[in-house]
Design a protein around this motif. Structure first.
Motif, PDB file in Angstrom:
ATOM      1  N   GLU A   1     -13.031 -30.846 -33.650  1.00 18.25           N
ATOM      2  CA  GLU A   1     -14.399 -30.409 -33.364  1.00 18.25           C
ATOM      3  C   GLU A   1     -14.354 -29.438 -32.191  1.00 18.25           C
ATOM      4  N   VAL A   2     -15.106 -28.349 -32.317  1.00 23.63           N
ATOM      5  CA  VAL A   2     -15.193 -27.351 -31.246  1.00 23.63           C
ATOM      6  C   VAL A   2     -16.664 -27.044 -31.008  1.00 23.63           C
ATOM      7  N   SER A   3     -17.116 -27.241 -29.776  1.00 27.60           N
ATOM      8  CA  SER A   3     -18.495 -26.907 -29.411  1.00 27.60           C
ATOM      9  C   SER A   3     -18.463 -26.023 -28.172  1.00 27.60           C
ATOM     10  N   GLY A   4     -19.634 -25.624 -27.713  1.00 29.62           N
ATOM     11  CA  GLY A   4     -19.697 -24.814 -26.503  1.00 29.62           C
ATOM     12  C   GLY A   4     -19.336 -25.591 -25.257  1.00 29.62           C
ATOM     13  N   THR A   5     -19.357 -26.927 -25.352  1.00 29.18           N
ATOM     14  CA  THR A   5     -19.115 -27.778 -24.188  1.00 29.18           C
ATOM     15  C   THR A   5     -17.725 -28.398 -24.181  1.00 29.18           C
ATOM     16  N   PHE A   6     -17.202 -28.762 -25.352  1.00 22.50           N
ATOM     17  CA  PHE A   6     -15.927 -29.481 -25.400  1.00 22.50           C
ATOM     18  C   PHE A   6     -15.195 -29.193 -26.702  1.00 22.50           C
ATOM     19  N   VAL A   7     -13.922 -29.610 -26.728  1.00 21.29           N
ATOM     20  CA  VAL A   7     -13.181 -29.701 -27.986  1.00 21.29           C
ATOM     21  C   VAL A   7     -12.762 -31.158 -28.144  1.00 21.29           C
ATOM     22  N   ARG A   8     -12.646 -31.595 -29.405  1.00 22.18           N
ATOM     23  CA  ARG A   8     -12.296 -32.996 -29.671  1.00 22.18           C
ATOM     24  C   ARG A   8     -11.064 -33.064 -30.558  1.00 22.18           C
ATOM     25  N   ILE A   9     -10.154 -33.966 -30.189  1.00 17.74           N
ATOM     26  CA  ILE A   9      -8.946 -34.218 -30.964  1.00 17.74           C
ATOM     27  C   ILE A   9      -8.986 -35.670 -31.421  1.00 17.74           C
TER      28      ILE A   9
END
Length: 520
Positions: A242-250
């Motif tokens: 997941e990639v957003s303007g605030t964070f990325v998630r693994i």
């Protein structure tokens, strides 16, 4: 690499200028027309071409204009702050070389200079050290107030151009016929953020470029289980889910068990693990600041490479460098473990089967952080003949393979452990005591028969989903867990030492080693 160094020698010999660039935050010099691939190889950096590259171009210090100016006179310097930029821009280029026209107890005037502005005659009250525009018969005068005073004159709006910040003593020393030499803007040291873009190995670099091929994370070793969770998760998965303007998630396949709580402000560069909820066990890296959350534990911070995340997209792979590096001795022989620990200056204590060829199945302490702190680790070894070797069908049964690794504690380890629930002449059954977050959807269901040594997991179509079984005999009717074929996912097969399972007893713990395709 040889071609690159030849290019360096030719560049130096012919007198060409070497370029200064940054690679993963470190400044280096390279020849002109160098490509990113050459730069990485010359620095000994191994790079997976599937991973993301980023280049920052045009970033660096710069001079930034302010609202302050220095008025240089023959008596010294006066610093002023501009309040009305419109009026100031109309007059500032006209006052160089002008003399003091008059001086009174309350004010000092510089001029005249030509000015084409409509004005209104009115009386105004001014504080000390104000700079005022006064217009007399089409000529402008710059008036400095020496004390609080009321002035009746023709001006625009209130007439206040700005105020004196420093140099009141110089202003007090000026008299008729003293003059302004020049006016200079006050510049501050600023910083240009530059342009960040995705890059490829064949892209040429130019002077001043910053190349990022990896992201480095310093983990908090005061949180040993959280640190270990991150080490294992990020070793297994470097894809951005997941990639957003605030964070990325693994995504992390493991639950966040034993993880210490460390809720704090999630600043830019913070790394957290989600400790509860739907995404429990997932790793988050923050590009923008967030408030603390009871569902997140802050476990580390990015040292360099956040630029990669600014251009990353969902599905991108990122080369992640972790500090500390994980100390995992499981699956090594006793002698291999000893050699590794010697290089790390950590004392090695052998336990269980202490022979050189014995395979390490347990280590104490279990976590990297505790080993580094204690500077000692004990390894428990057993004979290789007592370890069941298995091969998992990652391609045919990917979701079930993840579940099996979680159940057998095989995440980040080559040797796992399962406790026998019960055993028959045809199979052995294991009932893992774990909570797994993803449903066991049917996959790789047997068709005609199940052969000896095949490993099955009961899927979600049955009440006892998650039960693991291994068959000793062939069956054309039931899977390894005793369920019909449609309720059975075949997750792998035993490649060696099936006899260990056939001779096992209820409640006995058996060790399983995952082997590669080329191993037996």
């Amino acid at each position: 690499m040889i071609k690159f160094f030849l290019k360096v020698l030719i560049t130096l010999y012919q007198g060409y200028t070497m370029m200064r660039i940054k690679l993963n935050g470190k400044e280096i010099t390279v020849p002109e027309e160098s490509r990113i691939e050459e730069v990485l190889k010359s620095c000994g950096i191994s790079y997976d071409p599937r991973c993301l590259l980023a280049v920052v171009r045009g970033r660096g210090p710069s001079q930034v204009a302010t609202d302050r100016y220095i008025i240089k006179t023959n008596k010294g310097k006066i610093m002023v702050k501009v309040d009305d930029n419109f009026l100031w821009e109309k007059i500032r280029r006209s006052i160089n070389g002008l003399k003091v026209a008059w001086r009174t107890r309350n004010s000092l005037s510089v001029g005249p200079f030509s000015l084409d502005l409509n004005c209104l005659n009115k009386s105004y009250q001014y504080e000390q050290n104000r700079i005022i525009l006064s217009i007399v018969e089409g000529n402008g005068y710059l008036v400095f107030t020496l004390s609080r005073a009321r002035i009746e004159h023709c001006t625009l709006n209130s007439g206040i151009v700005g105020r004196v910040i420093t140099g009141s003593d110089v202003l007090g020393a000026l008299d008729v016929d003293d003059f302004i030499k020049e006016v200079e803007p006050v510049l501050e040291q600023g910083y240009i953020s530059g342009n960040i873009k995705r890059a490829s190995l064949m892209d040429e670099v130019i002077d001043g470029d910053e190349i990022y091929s990896e992201i480095k994370i310093d983990l908090n070793t005061e949180l040993p289980w959280a640190c270990e969770h991150a080490l294992i998760t990020l070793e297994q998965n470097n894809s951005l889910d997941e990639v957003s303007g605030t964070f990325v998630r693994i995504s992390g396949a493991m639950r966040a068990w034993k993880i210490e709580e460390n809720s704090g402000k999630r600043v830019r560069g913070a790394v957290t693990v989600r400790t509860s909820g739907k995404r429990e066990g997932d790793i988050y890296i923050y590009k923008r600041e967030c408030m603390p959350s009871k569902n997140h534990s802050v476990i580390g911070f990015v040292k360099y490479g956040l630029e990669l995340l600014e251009v990353a997209e969902r599905g991108d792979k990122i080369h992640i460098v972790l500090n500390p590096r994980r100390i995992n001795l499981i699956g090594l022989t006793q002698v291999q473990a000893g050699n590794l620990l010697e290089k790390l200056n950590i004392r090695h204590v052998r336990d269980g089967d202490k022979s050189d060829d014995a395979v390490v199945v347990l280590q104490y302490p279990k976590t990297t952080s505790e080993i580094l702190k204690k500077k000692e680790v004990a390894t428990y070894g057993i004979d290789q003949s007592k370890i069941v070797k298995i091969k998992l069908f990652n391609d045919k049964a990917p979701k079930t393979s993840l579940y099996f690794r979680a159940a057998a504690e095989l995440f980040g380890k080559r040797v796992g452990i399962l406790k026998v629930f019960f055993k028959t002449d045809d199979s052995v059954i294991f009932k893992p005591d774990i909570s797994y977050k993803d449903p066991l959807v049917p996959e790789n269901i047997p068709k005609d028969s199940v052969r000896p040594g095949e490993i099955g997991v009961t899927n979600m179509s049955r009440k006892y989903a998650g039960i693991i079984g291994i068959r000793f005999t062939e069956s054309k009717e039931f899977g390894p867990t005793g369920e019909p074929f449609e309720s059975t996912n075949i997750v792998g097969t035993v490649t060696d030492n099936l006899g260990v399972l056939m001779n096992s007893k209820e409640e006995e713990e058996v060790y399983l080693m995952e082997v590669d395709e080329n191993e037996s």
